[in-house]
Design a protein around this motif. Sequence first.
Motif, PDB file in Angstrom:
ATOM      1  N   ARG A   1       0.851  -1.196   0.000  1.00 17.68           N
ATOM      2  CA  ARG A   1       0.000   0.000   0.000  1.00 17.68           C
ATOM      3  C   ARG A   1       0.880   1.237   0.000  1.00 17.68           C
ATOM      4  O   ARG A   1       1.946   1.253   0.602  1.00 17.68           O
ATOM      5  N   CYS A   2       0.420   2.297  -0.664  1.00 18.36           N
ATOM      6  CA  CYS A   2       1.107   3.583  -0.653  1.00 18.36           C
ATOM      7  C   CYS A   2       1.056   4.127   0.780  1.00 18.36           C
ATOM      8  O   CYS A   2      -0.006   4.126   1.400  1.00 18.36           O
ATOM      9  N   PRO A   3       2.193   4.560   1.340  1.00 17.71           N
ATOM     10  CA  PRO A   3       2.184   5.058   2.728  1.00 17.71           C
ATOM     11  C   PRO A   3       1.371   6.345   2.887  1.00 17.71           C
ATOM     12  O   PRO A   3       0.942   6.662   3.996  1.00 17.71           O
ATOM     13  N   SER A   4       1.121   7.046   1.804  1.00 18.46           N
ATOM     14  CA  SER A   4       0.398   8.316   1.876  1.00 18.46           C
ATOM     15  C   SER A   4      -1.111   8.141   1.694  1.00 18.46           C
ATOM     16  O   SER A   4      -1.892   8.590   2.524  1.00 18.46           O
ATOM     17  N   CYS A   5      -1.522   7.486   0.596  1.00 16.82           N
ATOM     18  CA  CYS A   5      -2.960   7.407   0.293  1.00 16.82           C
ATOM     19  C   CYS A   5      -3.532   6.002   0.428  1.00 16.82           C
ATOM     20  O   CYS A   5      -4.733   5.802   0.210  1.00 16.82           O
ATOM     21  N   LYS A   6      -2.712   5.007   0.793  1.00 15.28           N
ATOM     22  CA  LYS A   6      -3.142   3.613   0.998  1.00 15.28           C
ATOM     23  C   LYS A   6      -3.637   2.945  -0.287  1.00 15.28           C
ATOM     24  O   LYS A   6      -4.337   1.938  -0.235  1.00 15.28           O
TER      25      LYS A   6
ATOM     26  N   THR B   1       6.762   5.764  -7.543  1.00 13.29           N
ATOM     27  CA  THR B   1       5.927   6.968  -7.559  1.00 13.29           C
ATOM     28  C   THR B   1       4.478   6.509  -7.625  1.00 13.29           C
ATOM     29  O   THR B   1       4.086   5.822  -8.574  1.00 13.29           O
ATOM     30  N   CYS B   2       3.709   6.858  -6.617  1.00  8.30           N
ATOM     31  CA  CYS B   2       2.300   6.450  -6.569  1.00  8.30           C
ATOM     32  C   CYS B   2       1.542   7.140  -7.702  1.00  8.30           C
ATOM     33  O   CYS B   2       1.573   8.366  -7.810  1.00  8.30           O
ATOM     34  N   PRO B   3       0.840   6.368  -8.557  1.00  3.41           N
ATOM     35  CA  PRO B   3       0.112   6.984  -9.666  1.00  3.41           C
ATOM     36  C   PRO B   3      -1.109   7.791  -9.206  1.00  3.41           C
ATOM     37  O   PRO B   3      -1.600   8.648  -9.937  1.00  3.41           O
ATOM     38  N   LYS B   4      -1.567   7.534  -7.975  1.00  7.69           N
ATOM     39  CA  LYS B   4      -2.771   8.216  -7.491  1.00  7.69           C
ATOM     40  C   LYS B   4      -2.440   9.568  -6.852  1.00  7.69           C
ATOM     41  O   LYS B   4      -3.055  10.576  -7.192  1.00  7.69           O
ATOM     42  N   CYS B   5      -1.442   9.570  -5.929  1.00  7.09           N
ATOM     43  CA  CYS B   5      -1.177  10.810  -5.185  1.00  7.09           C
ATOM     44  C   CYS B   5       0.190  11.433  -5.516  1.00  7.09           C
ATOM     45  O   CYS B   5       0.475  12.552  -5.093  1.00  7.09           O
ATOM     46  N   GLY B   6       1.035  10.697  -6.261  1.00  7.62           N
ATOM     47  CA  GLY B   6       2.333  11.245  -6.640  1.00  7.62           C
ATOM     48  C   GLY B   6       3.412  11.115  -5.592  1.00  7.62           C
ATOM     49  O   GLY B   6       4.519  11.613  -5.784  1.00  7.62           O
TER      50      GLY B   6
END
Length: 127
Positions: free
Chosen positions: A95-100, A115-120
Motif C-alpha cells: 500500500r502507498c504510505p500516503s494514500c493507501k 511513484t504512486c500513480p494516485k497521489c504522486g
Amino acid sequence: MIGRYGPDHLNTALIVLAIVFGLIGRLTGLTSFFAFSYLPLFLALFRMLSRNIPARRAENDRFLRYYWPVRTKIANRVKTLSIRVKQRKTHKFFRCPSCKNLLRIPRGKGRVQVTCPKCGERFIKKT
Ligand SMILES: [Zn+2]
C-alpha cells in the motif's frame, strides 16, 4: 405460477437467512433460533406466491439499493485478492504510505523508487 411474483434477489436472501438461522439453531441447540428460521422462509414463500407484483418489485428494489453496493464491494475484493494470489511470485504488492492505494512492483529488481500513480508520493521500496 401464472400471475404469481416468483423468485427474486430478496427471496434468495431470505431463504439463505432461514438456512443460516436453522443451522445456528441446530448447531447451538437453541430451539428458539431454529423456530425463528421459519419466519424468513414463510416470508419468502409469501412473496413468491404473491399476486401483488408491483409491491413485491418495490420491496426487491429497496433491498437491492442496499445489497448491490455491498455485493459489488465484496466481488471487487475477491477479484483483487485472486489477482494478488496469481501474481504473488512475479510481483510484490503493498500500500502507498500516503494514500493507501494498492500498488505492485515486479520482484527481483533490487531497491526501486516508486511513484504512486494516485497521489504522486515518491518512496524507496525493496523488491
Ligand atoms: Zn499514494
